[in-house]
Design a protein around this motif. Structure first.
Motif, PDB file in Angstrom:
ATOM      1  N   GLN A   1      -8.951  -6.714 -10.302  1.00 43.08           N
ATOM      2  CA  GLN A   1      -7.570  -7.188 -10.397  1.00 43.08           C
ATOM      3  C   GLN A   1      -6.981  -7.415  -9.014  1.00 43.08           C
ATOM      4  O   GLN A   1      -6.272  -8.410  -8.784  1.00 43.08           O
ATOM      5  CB  GLN A   1      -6.754  -6.154 -11.168  1.00 43.08           C
ATOM      6  N   LEU A   2      -7.285  -6.516  -8.075  1.00 41.68           N
ATOM      7  CA  LEU A   2      -6.794  -6.693  -6.698  1.00 41.68           C
ATOM      8  C   LEU A   2      -7.346  -7.961  -6.069  1.00 41.68           C
ATOM      9  O   LEU A   2      -6.616  -8.701  -5.381  1.00 41.68           O
ATOM     10  CB  LEU A   2      -7.184  -5.474  -5.860  1.00 41.68           C
TER      11      LEU A   2
ATOM     12  N   ASN B   1      -0.899  -1.034  -8.347  1.00 44.24           N
ATOM     13  CA  ASN B   1      -2.299  -1.000  -8.758  1.00 44.24           C
ATOM     14  C   ASN B   1      -2.785   0.436  -8.959  1.00 44.24           C
ATOM     15  O   ASN B   1      -3.682   0.691  -9.757  1.00 44.24           O
ATOM     16  CB  ASN B   1      -3.174  -1.706  -7.720  1.00 44.24           C
TER      17      ASN B   1
ATOM     18  N   LYS C   1      -9.622  -2.252 -11.667  1.00 42.94           N
ATOM     19  CA  LYS C   1      -8.541  -2.249 -10.672  1.00 42.94           C
ATOM     20  C   LYS C   1      -8.925  -3.037  -9.424  1.00 42.94           C
ATOM     21  O   LYS C   1      -8.121  -3.816  -8.890  1.00 42.94           O
ATOM     22  CB  LYS C   1      -8.198  -0.807 -10.288  1.00 42.94           C
TER      23      LYS C   1
ATOM     24  N   GLU D   1      -9.285   0.655  -2.138  1.00 40.30           N
ATOM     25  CA  GLU D   1      -8.505  -0.408  -2.768  1.00 40.30           C
ATOM     26  C   GLU D   1      -7.598  -1.103  -1.747  1.00 40.30           C
ATOM     27  O   GLU D   1      -7.505  -2.342  -1.730  1.00 40.30           O
ATOM     28  CB  GLU D   1      -7.673   0.171  -3.908  1.00 40.30           C
TER      29      GLU D   1
ATOM     30  N   THR E   1       2.135  -4.570  -4.584  1.00 36.06           N
ATOM     31  CA  THR E   1       0.899  -4.795  -5.343  1.00 36.06           C
ATOM     32  C   THR E   1      -0.028  -3.589  -5.258  1.00 36.06           C
ATOM     33  O   THR E   1      -0.554  -3.111  -6.273  1.00 36.06           O
ATOM     34  CB  THR E   1       0.179  -6.046  -4.817  1.00 36.06           C
TER      35      THR E   1
END
Length: 457
Positions: A350-351, A392, A347, A436, A388
């Motif tokens: 991906q961010l 996520n 994750k 995140e 986003t």
């Protein structure tokens, strides 16, 4: 030790759930169920008795040993410590020196709050789970132990607790006859040595397993056809004109003799014509049978509550304090997060990739004053950032929904207060979400040209 027999849909699971106080609250129930003369409102049947369901609900990422350890930690030791103290006092007064190995074993079983315990090792050995103790349980998506081993884990999860009444529903599903025999044999020793009460529901027990039981409850169409010693059940049906052939297993005969399509083959009175005997008729005949009459006499004698030992019924809702329960759930959630570490690393990765892509789309270093058209671009950038980060974290929803059946099971069995599950997830998952969001903002904020002031940031 009682065997509960009956064809499918005869009401075996409903009876067991009623005896453990787990029926739907909306159902209309007549009569009372008492343990040692006490009604459900006077104690907690969920902890006094243990219902082993026919459904296997476990955390797929935990190993077999960790699953049993968590169950033992939450269920507690019950009266084992008080019993050990009383035994030690009587031994000192009588001048008895206990065997060192037995003394060490009893002290180890009375230890509370340990991460691992000798009780777990004993259950693993007896149920044949020692060969897969460090293997994850698994599920439909994660490869783990076999279906038969998972059924044993479901049984062992309740055996680790201090409950003195065990009600086991279809524990032989997915097991071979040898494994079923050894499990029931262990439970038989537990019953006769520790003076516990056990009712086990089996669909088609082999003869050697059937012979281990003391009493039989034959259930059909919601009626109790027979409830008494195993040695007298064939005598009851012979009195009604039905005999079990030598070639036939007794358990199979008992489930077929009440069936309309299979009953006639067991009729042995040649002098009298066969006539179908319905299940209600069998139930009425049992009341006039001498075993049934003896049981009715015993039931009419009220139980003297003064004879009950204080440790027989559990009056505490949870074995652990609120802090200890929260600590136990936190340790489990931390372990599950560690096992799913790849997901959290993925994750964040991906961010970072999406952040670099979004920077090329909204590449702005400053916003000229008075140009309202540029405000639309920054509003779009803010919206994209919010969407986003929100999507996520959508994978957390799947993980939470996946854990809900196990949570409901532990909540119903009073493993821990329900609020501890929510608080533990907040304490562990919210910091992850903040990390995140911080990673995304640190990478994209200044490149997209938002206000450089620290306060706005």
């Amino acid at each position: 030790m009682t065997l509960l027999l009956g064809p499918p849909s005869s009401g075996k699971s409903t009876l067991m759930r009623a005896l453990t106080g787990k029926l739907d609250k909306n159902l209309k129930v007549f009569g009372n169920i008492t343990y040692c003369g006490h009604k459900f409102s006077e104690f907690y049947p969920e902890r006094t008795s243990a219902y082993v369901s026919q459904y296997d609900l476990h955390n797929a990422e935990m190993t077999v040993r960790e699953t049993l350890d968590f169950s033992r930690w939450c269920l507690g030791i019950g009266s084992r410590y008080d019993m050990l103290t009383e035994i030690s006092r009587r031994e000192r007064n009588a001048g008895i020196k206990p065997d060192p190995e037995i003394d060490a074993f009893m002290k180890a079983t009375a230890m509370q709050g340990q991460e691992t315990n000798i009780i777990t090792d004993l259950i693993l050995k007896v149920l044949g789970l020692d060969i897969c103790a460090d293997t994850i349980v698994g599920d439909e998506m994660i490869r783990g132990i076999s279906g038969g081993q998972m059924k044993r884990v479901t049984t062992g999860e309740m055996l680790t607790g201090p409950a003195r009444a065990l009600l086991m529903d279809e524990i032989s599903t997915g097991l071979d006859s040898s494994s079923t025999f050894h499990i029931v044999k262990f439970i038989r020793h537990l019953v006769h040595i520790m003076n516990e009460t056990v009712m086990i529901s089996l669909l088609q027990p082999p003869p050697e397993t059937y012979n281990l039981f003391d009493d039989i409850v034959l259930l059909s169409e919601g009626y109790i056809v027979y409830h008494g010693p195993r040695e007298n059940i064939l005598e009851f049906f012979e009195a009604s004109g039905f005999r079990c052939p030598q070639r036939k297993a007794v358990a199979d005969f008992l489930q077929e003799v009440t069936s309309k399509k299979d009953q006639q083959q067991y009729w042995f009175l040649d002098k009298e014509p066969y006539c179908y005997v319905s299940v209600p008729e069998f139930a009425e005949r049992f009341k006039s049978f001498y075993i049934g009459q003896q049981m009715m006499k015993e039931q009419h004698i009220p139980f003297e509550k003064s004879k009950i030992h204080p440790a027989a019924l559990t009056t505490m809702k949870n074995a652990l304090s609120n802090w200890e329960s929260l600590k136990a759930v936190l340790c489990r959630e931390k372990l599950l997060m560690k096992r799913n570490s790849f997901l959290y690393i993925f994750k964040v990765t991906q961010l970072i990739i999406l952040a670099f892509l979004s920077m090329t789309v909204f590449l702005r270093t400053k916003m000229p004053h008075g140009q309202f058209s540029d405000g639309t671009k920054f509003l779009g950038a803010l919206t994209f950032n919010l969407i986003t980060v929100m999507f996520n974290g959508l994978s957390e929803l799947n993980l939470t929904v996946k854990k809900l059946p196990v949570f409901y099971k532990h909540r119903d069995f009073l493993f821990f207060p329900p609020w501890t599950f929510g608080v533990a997830n907040i304490l562990i998952k919210v910091p992850v979400s903040l990390v995140e969001a911080t990673v995304w903002v640190v990478i994209t904020y200044y490149v997209m040209g938002f206000a450089p002031a620290a306060g706005r940031y």
